[in-house]
Every structure is written in C-alpha cells, then in structure tokens.
Design a protein around this motif. Structure first.
Motif, PDB file in Angstrom:
ATOM      1  N   GLU A  25      35.621  39.733  41.466  1.00  0.00           N
ATOM      2  CA  GLU A  25      34.391  38.964  41.274  1.00  0.00           C
ATOM      3  C   GLU A  25      34.019  38.894  39.794  1.00  0.00           C
ATOM      4  O   GLU A  25      33.479  37.899  39.325  1.00  0.00           O
ATOM      5  CB  GLU A  25      33.265  39.608  42.087  1.00  0.00           C
ATOM      6  CG  GLU A  25      32.113  38.652  42.369  1.00  0.00           C
ATOM      7  CD  GLU A  25      31.224  39.164  43.482  1.00  0.00           C
ATOM      8  OE1 GLU A  25      30.017  39.007  43.364  1.00  0.00           O
ATOM      9  OE2 GLU A  25      31.761  39.730  44.462  1.00  0.00           O
ATOM     10  N   LEU A  26      34.330  39.969  39.057  1.00  0.00           N
ATOM     11  CA  LEU A  26      34.015  40.003  37.634  1.00  0.00           C
ATOM     12  C   LEU A  26      35.084  39.332  36.790  1.00  0.00           C
ATOM     13  O   LEU A  26      34.967  39.270  35.568  1.00  0.00           O
ATOM     14  CB  LEU A  26      33.851  41.461  37.177  1.00  0.00           C
ATOM     15  CG  LEU A  26      32.627  42.205  37.737  1.00  0.00           C
ATOM     16  CD1 LEU A  26      32.666  43.657  37.331  1.00  0.00           C
ATOM     17  CD2 LEU A  26      31.335  41.562  37.249  1.00  0.00           C
ATOM     18  N   GLY A  27      36.177  38.893  37.454  1.00  0.00           N
ATOM     19  CA  GLY A  27      37.235  38.186  36.727  1.00  0.00           C
ATOM     20  C   GLY A  27      38.195  39.103  35.989  1.00  0.00           C
ATOM     21  O   GLY A  27      38.871  38.689  35.050  1.00  0.00           O
ATOM     22  N   ILE A  28      38.238  40.367  36.407  1.00  0.00           N
ATOM     23  CA  ILE A  28      39.186  41.315  35.793  1.00  0.00           C
ATOM     24  C   ILE A  28      40.562  41.062  36.398  1.00  0.00           C
ATOM     25  O   ILE A  28      40.745  41.147  37.604  1.00  0.00           O
ATOM     26  CB  ILE A  28      38.747  42.766  36.012  1.00  0.00           C
ATOM     27  CG1 ILE A  28      37.376  42.988  35.373  1.00  0.00           C
ATOM     28  CG2 ILE A  28      39.769  43.740  35.434  1.00  0.00           C
ATOM     29  CD1 ILE A  28      36.737  44.324  35.706  1.00  0.00           C
ATOM     30  N   LYS A  29      41.538  40.770  35.556  1.00  0.00           N
ATOM     31  CA  LYS A  29      42.863  40.374  36.037  1.00  0.00           C
ATOM     32  C   LYS A  29      43.764  41.568  36.334  1.00  0.00           C
ATOM     33  O   LYS A  29      43.524  42.674  35.901  1.00  0.00           O
ATOM     34  CB  LYS A  29      43.546  39.457  35.018  1.00  0.00           C
ATOM     35  CG  LYS A  29      42.786  38.155  34.796  1.00  0.00           C
ATOM     36  CD  LYS A  29      43.498  37.284  33.783  1.00  0.00           C
ATOM     37  CE  LYS A  29      42.751  35.980  33.570  1.00  0.00           C
ATOM     38  NZ  LYS A  29      43.416  35.132  32.569  1.00  0.00           N
ATOM     39  N   ASN A  30      44.866  41.270  37.060  1.00  0.00           N
ATOM     40  CA  ASN A  30      45.935  42.254  37.370  1.00  0.00           C
ATOM     41  C   ASN A  30      45.429  43.485  38.108  1.00  0.00           C
ATOM     42  O   ASN A  30      45.904  44.599  37.896  1.00  0.00           O
ATOM     43  CB  ASN A  30      46.666  42.679  36.096  1.00  0.00           C
ATOM     44  CG  ASN A  30      47.309  41.508  35.388  1.00  0.00           C
ATOM     45  OD1 ASN A  30      47.809  40.587  36.057  1.00  0.00           O
ATOM     46  ND2 ASN A  30      47.317  41.523  34.076  1.00  0.00           N
ATOM     47  N   VAL A  31      44.436  43.319  38.955  1.00  0.00           N
ATOM     48  CA  VAL A  31      43.942  44.420  39.790  1.00  0.00           C
ATOM     49  C   VAL A  31      44.268  44.086  41.238  1.00  0.00           C
ATOM     50  O   VAL A  31      43.630  43.234  41.841  1.00  0.00           O
ATOM     51  CB  VAL A  31      42.427  44.627  39.607  1.00  0.00           C
ATOM     52  CG1 VAL A  31      41.936  45.741  40.517  1.00  0.00           C
ATOM     53  CG2 VAL A  31      42.110  44.963  38.166  1.00  0.00           C
ATOM     54  N   LYS A  32      45.310  44.728  41.764  1.00  0.00           N
ATOM     55  CA  LYS A  32      45.759  44.429  43.118  1.00  0.00           C
ATOM     56  C   LYS A  32      45.748  45.632  44.039  1.00  0.00           C
ATOM     57  O   LYS A  32      45.726  45.496  45.250  1.00  0.00           O
ATOM     58  CB  LYS A  32      47.186  43.852  43.073  1.00  0.00           C
ATOM     59  CG  LYS A  32      47.277  42.533  42.332  1.00  0.00           C
ATOM     60  CD  LYS A  32      48.702  42.013  42.326  1.00  0.00           C
ATOM     61  CE  LYS A  32      48.803  40.689  41.596  1.00  0.00           C
ATOM     62  NZ  LYS A  32      50.195  40.200  41.553  1.00  0.00           N
ATOM     63  N   ALA A  33      45.830  46.825  43.480  1.00  0.00           N
ATOM     64  CA  ALA A  33      45.923  48.028  44.314  1.00  0.00           C
ATOM     65  C   ALA A  33      45.173  49.174  43.655  1.00  0.00           C
ATOM     66  O   ALA A  33      44.711  49.071  42.506  1.00  0.00           O
ATOM     67  CB  ALA A  33      47.378  48.411  44.530  1.00  0.00           C
ATOM     68  N   ALA A  34      45.064  50.283  44.407  1.00  0.00           N
ATOM     69  CA  ALA A  34      44.345  51.459  43.897  1.00  0.00           C
ATOM     70  C   ALA A  34      45.035  52.059  42.688  1.00  0.00           C
ATOM     71  O   ALA A  34      44.432  52.757  41.895  1.00  0.00           O
ATOM     72  CB  ALA A  34      44.205  52.502  44.997  1.00  0.00           C
TER      73      ALA A  34
END
Length: 803
Positions: A25-34
């Motif tokens: 939602e904040l547009g932070i990229k490359n966040v797919k997993a823990a």
C-alpha cells in the motif's frame, strides 16, 4: 543495514502478511515474503502507518465517538448475533454516525436500530431472521467501511466480524451450551438445507481443527516438503499451497521449504511449531566437533601444505626435490607408491605436503566443504613472471583464507628476474615483508636445490605463528584427499588426520561409506598401526569408494558406523527423489539458450577419485555463450569396452579422456570399429589444453575485416533505372568489385554495404588502383554527395580460439 519483514512484524505485534500488505500500500517494492528485507527508513514508514491510520478514518472515528459515546455493550451483543448469520472474513460492520440536517439520509435514521437492538435477546422466528436484509432494502444504518476494516483497533461503537468458518461457529455454540439457556439462542432452522450441503467439508475442517487442538506443539523438520508440512499442522494441502501463492511462491507439494517459510506459515495459521534439524541425528562430524578438547591434551601438529602455480613453473620439480631431501637412495623400498601426500622433517619439525593435480583439485576439494590446507605455496618462475594460472591459484588460496608463501623458482637461469615477479604480485595485493607486506618471498631453484632449506624453515616459522594443535588422545577425525578402487584390495582412500589418532581395527564412518580399518599404510609404503594428527595415511577397509573431501570419523563400533552411513545415504537419496520436475519460465528460457549452445561430450577415466573430480571441475568451467563441455561420465579405473559403448550411444560421439590409466585391448578394438577418439594424459593441464582446442573447432569462425583502399566521391551520375553512380577517385590502395565499402560523411559512417558495381570508362572491372577514376554503386544506397569518402574493405574468416 536492512531489516527483514518478519522482524518488523514481531516488533509491531502484527503478522508478516499484514506487514507485506502495508508495504504494498505504501509502494515499497520487492516485498513478497517474510524473508524480504526493507530499509530502516521504510520500516519507520510502516510503523507510522500502522500507529497513525488515514486521516479520513480518524475523522470518521471521532464523529462516531461524538454521536454514540455510551453504547459500549450493544455492539458486543450484535457481534454474537451477526457471527451466525454473516460470515464474511476480515469485514467489520460500523454503525453509521448521525448526519447533520443538511444530508438527505436524515429521514431514514430514526428508530430502526433501537428496535433491532431490543429484539436481540428474544428468540427470533424464521421469518424475522431476515430482518437485516429487509433493513438494508429500506435504508440500513449499517454500512461496510473497507478502510476501517483495515484498522486493527476496535472502537467502542465498532463491531468486528471474526474470520470464522461454519464449523468454528458450531463449535463455539456447543461450548456455550452450559452457560446460556436454550431459549436465548437464535434458532437455525433456516440453515438446515445449508448444513446438509456442506456436511462433508464441515466434518473435514472439524477433524483438522480437532487434530490441531490435540497436537499442541508440533515438531517439524527445518527443511520439509509442502505436503509433509500440511499433514503435520493439520491443514488441507491446497490451503497451504494457496497460502504460499499469497507469499508470491508457486510451489508443488513435493517442493522443499526452509525454516523461514515454515515459521511464517505457522504464524498465519496460528499453529505452535517447533523446528528441528533431521541431519543432527546422523551428523557424525557435528557430534564429534561438539566435544571440546581439554587444553592439557592438545599438542602441536604438522602443518598441511599445498603447492600451486602455473604449469611449467616448476611445481612438480619442487615437490620431487623436497621429497628427495628426506629419502636416502639406499633406503629399502624408498617411496614405493604415490598416495597423494607425504611428510618431510626439518629441524625436528614435521611438514605434510599435499601432492594434488594442481589448484583444480584444491578448489574441487574445498568446494565440498573440506578446507584441509593450512599453508599455500605459490610457485612463480623468475624468468616468466605471473601467468593466468598463477592468478587463479592466488585467488583460490585467498578464498580459502590460508597464509600464502611465494616461492620464486628457476633462480639458476641467467634471465631470472625476481624483482619483476615481486612487482607483478604486488598488483594483486601480495606484498613481501621487505616492502612492508605480510607475505614471505623465498628465492629457490628446484633444479639445484638452492633455497629449499630456507623454504622449509619459512613453513615451520609460519606454522609456529599459527599455533596448530590437535588432541592425539581422542578418536580420529580425518579428511579424504584421494580415493580409488584397486584390484584385490577394494576401496582404498588416502586421508590426512586432522584430530585424534586413527588405529588399525577402528570402526569408521566416511560420508555414505563405512567399515573397519584393515590396514594403514604411510607415505613410505609401510604398514603402520596408527596415524597421528597431521599425518597422511592410506586406508583399506571401507565398503565403498568415498568422495574427495568427505570427513572420516572413528566411532564406537561397526553398528554405529553402519547406522550413520546408511541414514545419511537414505537422506540424500530421498532428498534427490523429492526434487520437483516442474519448470519455471526462467528454466524454460535457460533450456532454450542451452539448446543453442554447442556441446562437446566427454567421458573421464582417472586413476583416483580426486583426480577425476578435479578434471571434471576444470572441464565444466570451460564454457562461453557458444560452446561448453558436457561430461557424460566420470569414474576411476582403466578404459573398458563399456566406456566406448557409452561414448557411441549419444547423438554426437563423445571423446574418452584418460588420466594416468590404460586402455584395454577390447576397448581399443571397439573404439577403432565405431570411430571413438580415446586420449590418455599424465599431466592435467595438457588434457585441459586438448579440450580447449576441440572447443575452438566448434566455435563459429571469426570475421576479420581488412581495409584495402579509399575513394573520394567527385561527381554523381544518375542512371536510367533511377539509381546513382558515384564517380570516384581512388585516393589510396585498391578498390575491388567483390569488396565492401563504408560511406563516411564528415566523421560519421552513414552506410555500410557491399559493392554491387565497379566500372571504368563504362566497362565493368574487377579492381581499380590508386590515382584512377572509377564509378561505384553500392547495394541499397543512392544518397551520395560530393566529397564523401568510401572506405573499401574485404572480409575474411579466421579460425576462432576458445577463451
């Protein structure tokens, strides 16, 4: 420094999934997993977002507080009532605030909500069960607010609908039976039909829920398959796979997942999981290392030294010279056999030298996890300087993190230039102590023996600084450096003792092999009863040939040795079988590229396992975008007829490469019959150079351009066909009719193409020399201008060389 998503989730008291959604939602990229990472600044943004929700949400919450400050208990009653009738996970129902007289909805507001609240305690009739729906049609006071649904904190006048399935509600009602009388519960006659349609699914979910409740803490392997994890935590397989899709991972049921994913999945499912490493049960090396040696039992051990360097720089000559310094010619037997390592003694101190096929074997063994070398000696020829394999040897030694001693060889030659060698090595950060560096430089001659004693003294000095110690009173731990299968003796391996003492009759485990030590043979070829730390010894008694780099540990008895080896072997086989065969888009793209690459198929036969691995490792490194080596088989022993059959079985015939082995008569006849090439070598670099030549033959020839002349455009003549002829003066060289030309205008090349016509006085000619006029036409080009330069060149093919 970056922070993992799961760490942020733990710190904020949220699930990893919630944090991932906030990041999106904040547009932070490359966040797919823990396991994904974000910067500390991004982590602060996430924390601020969670602690301070959106302004419109806060304004709405403030408005609600002003309108209905005292209604705390009523939403709680509504929650129980709504849970049985509305089952939409993750949605919260918020009472709409009273609006000002300006809004049009004022008329619909008055008394519907209080009425519904008064009717809540009474048992509703089947027809009245649909009141929420009828209220909706008339203008409901309830609305689903998607933004508020994302807020975790529940305000006084908010109702949160929990993520409950039909079974969960049923179980909750059953638990509440003794607490509440039957008449106070709403009747569920209207749901009878629905019950019948989902009975099987209901029972299945109830079964999993019951199993999960009974299990409590679930023990799971730190590396397990997807379907095994689903069974352990009591969840349907498809549900687990779907959960991984939410994480951005497309997994099959047989895929292995690591500890990070297991913990994240357990957190999302609300399951208490305890991880354990299955290898710990049969990790004989780990159990050995867990025992800490008593300082009183530790004694100095000989350093283990590897000599590396460029081919023809005198590495083998140096090894032979050092060997001869401690073996008298009259000694009975002398060195009767080559076991891959030997010991020398200098001033009462022993040194163990590894005699390996160069740095290729060194890196191959290190790649398997066994860094057995204490000191590396890099041999550089004083008349030749630093060469490619010298640089490679330095790189391998630096990666291994071992001290380096430079031996400048061939000092007996008149053109020896040690200063040149020192300067070249300084470019790689290898500085002598005389220049303020950390490395010892020793000038030697393997031919005359000059500097050999000084080199041995330097090794002893370095070993003294390193304080190499071991405990000879313990059971032995060793590393395999060579292994082979010998007729009449079976599996034979050369090992170097790292700690403890290996004795004849000891039961040992070595990777997936095991056995009892039937005989121990030292580097002089003599039978010995025991081998102490730092000593090389050839062992006989293993059930199979081990791999170079495998650790050998002496255990209590044969039963324990067999158990460790068998369990380790089964684990490796099972893991190999469990690998999924599905291909990703990246895999398919790689396969398409591989299909275009030309392959040189080879079969390797060597005298020892370590040599075979070293050759295979070196050949697999020979590749570029156009060609590569394909190793069909790598084994030990002489070249047999079966090897020839294997070489002839493929679409392209393979080359059989032998190293220190022989070719049987049957193999010779068969190879001649089917046209298989067999090459036998005794020097590893000669074998590699031969393969490089064969790879060069597979390469496409290089196109070489040679400028043969220049012409200047003086006039342009149009033809009847509409084309233009450039009237030129040959300024330099010769213009040929079968050549190519570049049109240069100013400093730019505006066209490059083939000459289609060359004329002189309206006659076609093959060439025009310097100082003569001619007419030139180029294929596909008409835009000539006066004073354009035509650079004429010829193309020729040159055999490509593999690099």
């Amino acid at each position: 420094m970056k922070i993992k998503i799961k760490e942020v989730a733990t710190e904020l008291g949220k699930s990893s999934k919630e944090i991932i959604e906030v990041c999106k939602e904040l547009g932070i990229k490359n966040v797919k997993a823990a396991t994904s990472s974000i910067t500390p600044q991004e982590a602060m943004k996430v924390a601020e977002y969670i602690q301070n929700p959106k302004k419109d949400t806060l304004e709405k919450k403030d408005e609600i507080k002003k309108e209905e400050p005292k209604k705390e208990e009523e939403p709680k009653k509504e929650e129980k009532k709504s849970a049985s009738s509305i089952r939409k996970p993750g949605i919260r129902i918020v009472r709409k605030a009273k609006v000002t007289p300006k809004t049009e909805e004022k008329k619909e507001e008055p008394k519907s909500a209080p009425k519904r609240e008064k009717q809540a305690p009474t048992p509703p009739k089947p027809k009245k069960a649909k009141k929420p729906i009828s209220a909706k049609e008339k203008g409901s006071e309830l609305q689903i607010n998607r933004e508020i649904a994302e807020i975790d904190t529940i305000e006084e006048n908010q109702v949160e609908l929990l993520d409950l399935s039909f079974v969960d509600i049923k179980m909750e009602l059953e638990e509440e039976k003794p607490k509440k009388p039957a008449q106070n519960r709403p009747k569920r006659k209207t749901n009878n039909n629905k019950k019948r349609t989902i009975t099987k699914e209901d029972n299945k979910k109830k079964k999993y829920a019951k199993k999960e409740k009974e299990q409590g803490e679930i023990i799971v392997q730190s590396e397990t398959r997807v379907y095994e994890l689903a069974e352990k935590i009591g969840k349907p397989l498809q549900e687990v796979i779907d959960k991984f899709r939410e994480y951005g991972e497309e997994l099959d049921k047989n895929d292995f997942i690591n500890a990070d994913y297991i913990e994240m999945l357990a957190e999302d499912f609300g399951v208490n999981v305890k991880l354990y490493n299955p290898i710990e049960e049969f990790d004989y090396v780990g159990k050995y290392d867990e025992i800490i040696d008593d300082e009183k039992d530790l004694q100095p051990r000989p350093p283990i030294v590897t000599i590396m360097g460029h081919v023809d720089h005198g590495k083998t000559s140096l090894l032979d010279k050092i060997r001869n310094t401690r073996v008298a010619a009259k000694e009975a037997g002398g060195i009767t056999q080559h076991i891959g390592a030997y010991m020398v003694e200098k001033d009462g101190h022993k040194i163990t030298f590894l005699d390996t096929p160069g740095h290729a074997a060194f890196s191959a063994i290190r790649k398997r996890g066994a860094n057995i070398t204490d000191i590396a000696i890099i041999v550089v020829a004083a008349d030749d300087g630093v060469m490619p394999q010298t640089r490679e040897a330095i790189k391998h030694a630096q990666e291994a993190g071992v001290p380096i001693i430079i031996a400048i060889n061939k000092m007996d030659k008149p053109d020896a230039n040690p200063d040149m060698v020192t300067t070249q090595l300084s470019e790689f950060g290898i500085m002598p102590t005389d220049w303020g560096g950390e490395h010892e430089f020793v000038k030697i001659s393997a031919k005359t023996g000059e500097g050999i004693d000084e080199l041995l003294e330097t090794i002893n000095l370095q070993a003294e600084i390193m304080e190499l110690k071991a405990n000879p009173k313990r059971n032995a731990k060793a590393v395999v450096i060579e292994s082979e299968l010998q007729k009449g003796r079976g599996a034979v391996a050369t090992v170097i003792i790292q700690n403890g003492t290996l004795k004849k009759g000891d039961s040992v485990v070595c990777g997936t092999t095991y056995g009892r030590m039937r005989s121990l043979i030292n580097d002089l070829g003599k039978q010995v009863k025991e081998a102490k730390p730092g000593e090389p010894v050839q062992i006989v008694g293993l059930n199979e040939v081990p791999s170079a780099g495998d650790y050998l540990v002496a255990v209590k008895n044969d039963k324990e040795a067999r158990k460790y080896a068998t369990e380790w072997k089964e684990y490796l086989i099972e893991k190999e079988r469990s690998k999924t065969t599905k291909a990703t888009i990246e895999d398919l793209q790689k396969m398409m590229l591989e299909a275009k690459i030309k392959k040189l198929p080879v079969i390797i036969k060597a005298d020892a396992h370590g040599s075979a691995e070293a050759i295979k490792y070196s050949l697999e490194e020979l590749k570029n975008d156009e060609v590569r080596v394909q190793v069909l088989d790598s084994s030990i022993g002489d070249i047999t007829e079966n090897d020839v059959v294997l070489a002839d079985a493929g679409e392209n015939k393979a080359i059989i490469l032998g190293f220190n082995v022989k070719e049987t008569p049957e193999a010779k006849r068969k190879a001649k019959q089917v046209g298989i090439e067999v090459k036998i070598f005794d020097i590893i670099y000669e074998l590699i150079d031969f393969v490089k030549e064969r790879l060069s033959e597979l390469l496409s020839p290089e196109i070489v351009e040679e400028v043969v002349g220049k012409a200047e455009v003086r006039a342009i003549f149009p033809t009847k066909s509409g084309d233009n002829v450039a009237g030129c003066m040959v300024m330099n060289g010769t213009v040929y009719s079968d050549a190519y030309a570049r049109v240069i205008r100013g400093e730019d090349v505006i066209y490059d193409g083939k000459i289609s016509s060359l004329k002189r006085f309206k006659d076609d000619v093959k060439e025009v020399t310097k100082g003569n006029d001619c007419g030139i036409m180029l294929e596909g080009f008409n835009d000539y201008k006066e004073y354009d330069i035509l650079e004429v060149y010829k193309k020729s093919e040159k055999k490509a060389e593999f690099k």
